[in-house]
Structures are given as C-alpha cells and as structure tokens.
Design a protein around this motif. Structure first.
Motif, mmCIF file in Angstrom:
data_model
loop_
_atom_site.group_PDB
_atom_site.id
_atom_site.type_symbol
_atom_site.label_atom_id
_atom_site.label_comp_id
_atom_site.label_asym_id
_atom_site.label_seq_id
_atom_site.Cartn_x
_atom_site.Cartn_y
_atom_site.Cartn_z
ATOM 1 N N GLY A 71 -47.407 7.091 -33.151
ATOM 2 C CA GLY A 71 -47.044 7.145 -31.739
ATOM 3 C C GLY A 71 -45.715 7.810 -31.440
ATOM 4 N N LYS A 72 -44.858 7.944 -32.430
ATOM 5 C CA LYS A 72 -43.538 8.544 -32.224
ATOM 6 C C LYS A 72 -43.472 9.994 -32.698
ATOM 7 C CE LYS A 72 -41.285 4.104 -32.549
ATOM 8 N NZ LYS A 72 -40.291 3.270 -33.202
ATOM 9 N N GLN A 73 -44.614 10.569 -33.075
ATOM 10 C CA GLN A 73 -44.609 11.914 -33.668
ATOM 11 C C GLN A 73 -45.244 12.973 -32.774
ATOM 12 O OE1 GLN A 73 -46.548 10.804 -37.392
ATOM 13 N NE2 GLN A 73 -44.595 11.025 -38.462
ATOM 14 N N ARG A 74 -45.169 12.779 -31.471
ATOM 15 C CA ARG A 74 -45.811 13.724 -30.563
ATOM 16 C C ARG A 74 -45.328 15.150 -30.788
ATOM 17 N NH1 ARG A 74 -46.228 17.022 -26.766
ATOM 18 N NH2 ARG A 74 -47.760 16.906 -25.093
ATOM 19 N N LYS A 75 -44.012 15.358 -30.846
ATOM 20 C CA LYS A 75 -43.482 16.707 -31.024
ATOM 21 C C LYS A 75 -43.907 17.288 -32.356
ATOM 22 C CE LYS A 75 -39.415 19.674 -30.898
ATOM 23 N NZ LYS A 75 -40.078 20.650 -31.724
ATOM 24 N N ARG A 76 -43.871 16.497 -33.400
ATOM 25 C CA ARG A 76 -44.270 16.991 -34.735
ATOM 26 C C ARG A 76 -45.739 17.414 -34.728
ATOM 27 N NH1 ARG A 76 -43.521 19.895 -38.944
ATOM 28 N NH2 ARG A 76 -44.216 19.014 -40.903
ATOM 29 N N VAL A 77 -46.603 16.605 -34.131
ATOM 30 C CA VAL A 77 -48.029 16.954 -34.045
ATOM 31 C C VAL A 77 -48.190 18.239 -33.241
ATOM 32 C CG1 VAL A 77 -50.271 16.229 -33.122
ATOM 33 C CG2 VAL A 77 -48.868 14.606 -34.410
ATOM 34 N N SER A 78 -47.483 18.354 -32.120
ATOM 35 C CA SER A 78 -47.550 19.554 -31.297
ATOM 36 C C SER A 78 -47.082 20.786 -32.067
ATOM 37 C CB SER A 78 -46.702 19.372 -30.032
ATOM 38 O OG SER A 78 -46.728 20.534 -29.249
ATOM 39 N N ASP A 79 -45.986 20.663 -32.803
ATOM 40 C CA ASP A 79 -45.474 21.789 -33.600
ATOM 41 C C ASP A 79 -46.475 22.206 -34.684
ATOM 42 O OD1 ASP A 79 -43.153 21.766 -32.092
ATOM 43 O OD2 ASP A 79 -41.942 20.764 -33.638
ATOM 44 N N MET A 80 -47.080 21.227 -35.346
ATOM 45 C CA MET A 80 -48.072 21.530 -36.382
ATOM 46 C C MET A 80 -49.286 22.232 -35.766
ATOM 47 S SD MET A 80 -47.721 17.985 -38.562
ATOM 48 C CE MET A 80 -49.033 18.289 -39.757
ATOM 49 N N MET A 81 -49.733 21.738 -34.605
ATOM 50 C CA MET A 81 -50.852 22.375 -33.922
ATOM 51 C C MET A 81 -50.524 23.823 -33.605
ATOM 52 S SD MET A 81 -52.574 19.612 -31.264
ATOM 53 C CE MET A 81 -52.062 20.601 -29.939
ATOM 54 N N ASN A 82 -49.348 24.058 -33.049
ATOM 55 C CA ASN A 82 -48.951 25.406 -32.664
ATOM 56 C C ASN A 82 -48.870 26.334 -33.870
ATOM 57 O OD1 ASN A 82 -48.070 27.283 -30.571
ATOM 58 N ND2 ASN A 82 -46.130 27.247 -31.688
ATOM 59 N N THR A 83 -48.323 25.861 -34.970
ATOM 60 C CA THR A 83 -48.204 26.683 -36.172
ATOM 61 C C THR A 83 -49.579 27.086 -36.698
ATOM 62 O OG1 THR A 83 -46.095 25.655 -36.749
ATOM 63 C CG2 THR A 83 -47.294 26.735 -38.525
#
Length: 136
Positions: A71-83
């Motif tokens: 639940g605290k990794q929204r930005k990390r998940v978004s960055d991984m998706m974008n990459t």
C-alpha cells in the motif's frame, strides 16, 4: 528447425527485460512458499491472433504485465510500469519476429487491491498490444 511461437518470444522479451532491471519477476503469482517481497512483476497472459499471409506469420500479439506493491509503494509501482511500458514501445524485434507497438490498443492502470485480508495492495496492469509484421 522448431521456431519459438510469437507469443512466447514476446513473453520472453518482457521477462528478460524485467529481470535485467532487477525487478523480482515471476511467470505466475508467487506462492506463499516462495517468500516473494513487494514490489514484484508477474508477466501474465499472452494472446496471438494470426492473420493468413502467403509467406510469413503476421497478426496481433497482446501481453498483460502485472506489477504488485504494498500500500505504500504506489510511486514505485508506477515507475516500474512506466519503465516496462517504454521498453515495450521501443520493441522492434522479439525472437525471430518483427513487431510494432500499437499505442491506441495499449493501456496502463493502477488499482487498489483489497483481495488479501487486512491489506491494501497496489496493482499495476499493463495491457500491451503489438502488430506482428512478419517472421518464421
């Protein structure tokens, strides 16, 4: 000679790139015994819809990539998706096949998932579409 199927070639390309980026990567949702940590990538469903041609294999390819974080990794998940999305955009060849990314048919989503009791997970979903331009 047996050639790799187009959908397997696409799957392998995304799996290899995810691993090269040092993302924990699975071809299935990790079992409880696998001790997976968040975030991780699951290279998921693939589909190939062939089109009949005289001299090559053509058609459309689709692949779904799931990225799971706590639940605290929204930005990390978004960055991984974008990459991974940008990697897919630039793919021109997978295995013995030529491909072209299909922008209008590809999507990204980032959802809250509450399917695990007492947890809120971040679930990134990439729906990637390609045109298969030819190959064996």
């Amino acid at each position: 000679m047996v050639y790799k199927a187009p959908e397997q070639a696409l799957f392998d390309a995304l799996f290899k790139e995810s691993m090269a980026l040092q993302y924990p990567t699975y071809d299935h949702l990790p079992l409880g015994t696998e001790q997976a940590t968040y975030p991780f990538v699951n290279i998921g469903e693939v589909q190939f819809v062939p089109m009949v041609t005289v001299d090559s294999i053509q058609g459309s390819l689709s692949l779904t990539v799931h990225i799971w974080g706590d639940g605290k990794q929204r930005k990390r998940v978004s960055d991984m998706m974008n990459t991974l999305f940008l990697y897919a955009v630039n793919l021109e060849n997978v295995g013995d096949y030529r491909v072209q990314f299909h922008y209008q048919a590809s999507t990204t989503r980032l959802l809250d998932d509450t399917s695990v009791p007492n947890s809120i997970l971040k679930h990134g979903i990439l729906e990637l579409e390609f045109r298969l331009l030819g190959g064996h």
